[in-house]
Design a protein around this motif. Structure first.
Motif, PDB file in Angstrom:
ATOM      1  N   ALA B  87       0.851  -1.199   0.000  1.00 27.10           N
ATOM      2  CA  ALA B  87       0.000   0.000   0.000  1.00 27.10           C
ATOM      3  C   ALA B  87       0.878   1.237   0.000  1.00 27.10           C
ATOM      4  O   ALA B  87       2.104   1.151   0.116  1.00 27.10           O
ATOM      5  N   LEU B  88       0.211   2.376  -0.127  1.00 25.29           N
ATOM      6  CA  LEU B  88       0.875   3.666   0.081  1.00 25.29           C
ATOM      7  C   LEU B  88       0.600   4.070   1.525  1.00 25.29           C
ATOM      8  O   LEU B  88      -0.553   4.148   1.944  1.00 25.29           O
ATOM      9  N   TYR B  89       1.646   4.291   2.289  1.00 27.70           N
ATOM     10  CA  TYR B  89       1.503   4.695   3.684  1.00 27.70           C
ATOM     11  C   TYR B  89       1.751   6.196   3.783  1.00 27.70           C
ATOM     12  O   TYR B  89       2.828   6.685   3.456  1.00 27.70           O
ATOM     13  N   LEU B  90       0.726   6.885   4.228  1.00 29.17           N
ATOM     14  CA  LEU B  90       0.766   8.338   4.298  1.00 29.17           C
ATOM     15  C   LEU B  90       0.842   8.811   5.738  1.00 29.17           C
ATOM     16  O   LEU B  90       0.196   8.264   6.624  1.00 29.17           O
ATOM     17  N   CYS B  91       1.639   9.832   5.922  1.00 24.69           N
ATOM     18  CA  CYS B  91       1.750  10.482   7.214  1.00 24.69           C
ATOM     19  C   CYS B  91       1.194  11.897   7.059  1.00 24.69           C
ATOM     20  O   CYS B  91       1.381  12.537   6.010  1.00 24.69           O
ATOM     21  N   ALA B  92       0.498  12.374   8.059  1.00 27.44           N
ATOM     22  CA  ALA B  92      -0.025  13.740   8.029  1.00 27.44           C
ATOM     23  C   ALA B  92       0.292  14.427   9.348  1.00 27.44           C
ATOM     24  O   ALA B  92       0.229  13.800  10.405  1.00 27.44           O
ATOM     25  N   SER B  93       0.645  15.688   9.276  1.00 23.88           N
ATOM     26  CA  SER B  93       0.920  16.414  10.513  1.00 23.88           C
ATOM     27  C   SER B  93      -0.050  17.579  10.658  1.00 23.88           C
ATOM     28  O   SER B  93      -0.581  18.101   9.681  1.00 23.88           O
ATOM     29  N   SER B  94      -0.288  17.959  11.901  1.00 20.99           N
ATOM     30  CA  SER B  94      -1.089  19.133  12.195  1.00 20.99           C
ATOM     31  C   SER B  94      -0.496  19.816  13.412  1.00 20.99           C
ATOM     32  O   SER B  94       0.234  19.207  14.194  1.00 20.99           O
ATOM     33  N   ARG B  95      -0.874  21.081  13.555  1.00 11.06           N
ATOM     34  CA  ARG B  95      -0.222  21.894  14.578  1.00 11.06           C
ATOM     35  C   ARG B  95      -0.532  21.408  15.984  1.00 11.06           C
ATOM     36  O   ARG B  95       0.309  21.393  16.863  1.00 11.06           O
ATOM     37  N   ARG B  96      -1.778  21.005  16.183  1.00  9.28           N
ATOM     38  CA  ARG B  96      -2.194  20.637  17.537  1.00  9.28           C
ATOM     39  C   ARG B  96      -3.171  19.489  17.450  1.00  9.28           C
ATOM     40  O   ARG B  96      -3.622  19.128  16.377  1.00  9.28           O
ATOM     41  N   ALA B  97      -3.494  18.957  18.561  1.00 14.40           N
ATOM     42  CA  ALA B  97      -4.543  17.955  18.593  1.00 14.40           C
ATOM     43  C   ALA B  97      -5.883  18.653  18.441  1.00 14.40           C
ATOM     44  O   ALA B  97      -6.070  19.762  18.925  1.00 14.40           O
ATOM     45  N   ALA B  98      -6.812  18.018  17.763  1.00 13.85           N
ATOM     46  CA  ALA B  98      -8.128  18.624  17.553  1.00 13.85           C
ATOM     47  C   ALA B  98      -8.910  18.656  18.855  1.00 13.85           C
ATOM     48  O   ALA B  98      -8.696  17.843  19.742  1.00 13.85           O
TER      49      ALA B  98
END
Lengths: 114, 117
Positions: B87-98
């Motif tokens: 598969a394609l394994y994607l990582c995503a980042s965000s500034r803070r926890a929702a």
């Protein structure tokens, strides 16, 4: 079960033409709806994010609409370009908006040709 | 500002082996999420980390594990690889926890394409 269904699965249009992609969801509760563009071999890139109170949002030639009553969204692409060829993914977020509460559609594959 | 980076970009393994994938989030982002993307299933949520703590885990077997370091970089590990893990394994980042009151915009990396033979 939370679900996001997109149609059509794939679409071929001529450069310069407009097109509309559809997204129907059964996610409840609802926090926000996102449209992403994913080029082949790349990660998704956010186009728009709409909350419950927003029924339209534009990003250049991309305009997304949201009808929270019927749980439908559409993404309209105006004056398509070859670079619009990509997969477009509709994502609906549950009440907390955390990653675990995101429900992804399987995408619409758009090909723009000369 | 550099985006999310993932290494390696491509990987070929054989059944039974294990693999470690790495993700470096955007500078200042403390939340990292991992997804598996396959043609038939779309994106499936694997894990979410914030400040070195796993906040949520998707419906995947225990062969899939992850961690986050103090610099917010994250790794995921898959042991005893199976053909279906391709598969394609994607990582995503965000500034803070929702939070309940706010959504959290995610920025995706280019992914690691894993092929299991």
């Amino acid at each position: 079960k939370n679900q996001v269904e997109q149609s059509p699965q794939s679409l071929i249009i001529l450069e310069g033409k407009n097109c509309t992609l559809q997204c129907n969801y059964t996610v409840s509760p609802f926090s926000n709806l996102r449209w992403y563009k994913q080029d082949t071999g790349r990660g998704p890139v956010s186009l728009t994010i709409m909350t419950f109170s927003e029924n339209t949002k534009s990003n250049g030639r991309y305009t997304a609409t949201l009808d929270a009553d019927t749980k439908q969204s559409s993404l309209h692409i105006t004056a398509s370009q070859l670079s619009d060829s990509a997969s477009y993914i509709c994502v609906v977020s549950g009440d907390t908006g955390t990653a675990s509460k995101l429900t992804f559609g399987t995408g619409t594959r758009l090909q723009v040709t000369l | 500002k550099a985006g999310v980076t993932q290494t390696p970009r491509y990987l070929i393994k054989t059944r039974g082996q294990q693999v470690t994938l790495s993700c470096s989030p955007i500078s200042g982002h403390r939340s990292v999420s991992w997804y598996q993307q396959t043609p038939g299933q779309g994106l499936q949520f694997l894990f979410e980390y914030f400040s070195e703590t796993q906040r949520n885990k998707g419906n995947f077997p225990g062969r899939f594990s992850g961690r986050q370091f103090s610099n917010s970089r994250s790794e995921m590990n898959v042991s005893t690889l199976e053909l279906g893990d391709s598969a394609l394994y994607l990582c995503a980042s965000s500034r803070r926890a929702a939070t309940r009151q706010s959504y959290n915009e995610q920025f995706f990396g280019p992914g690691t394409r894993l092929t299991v033979l």
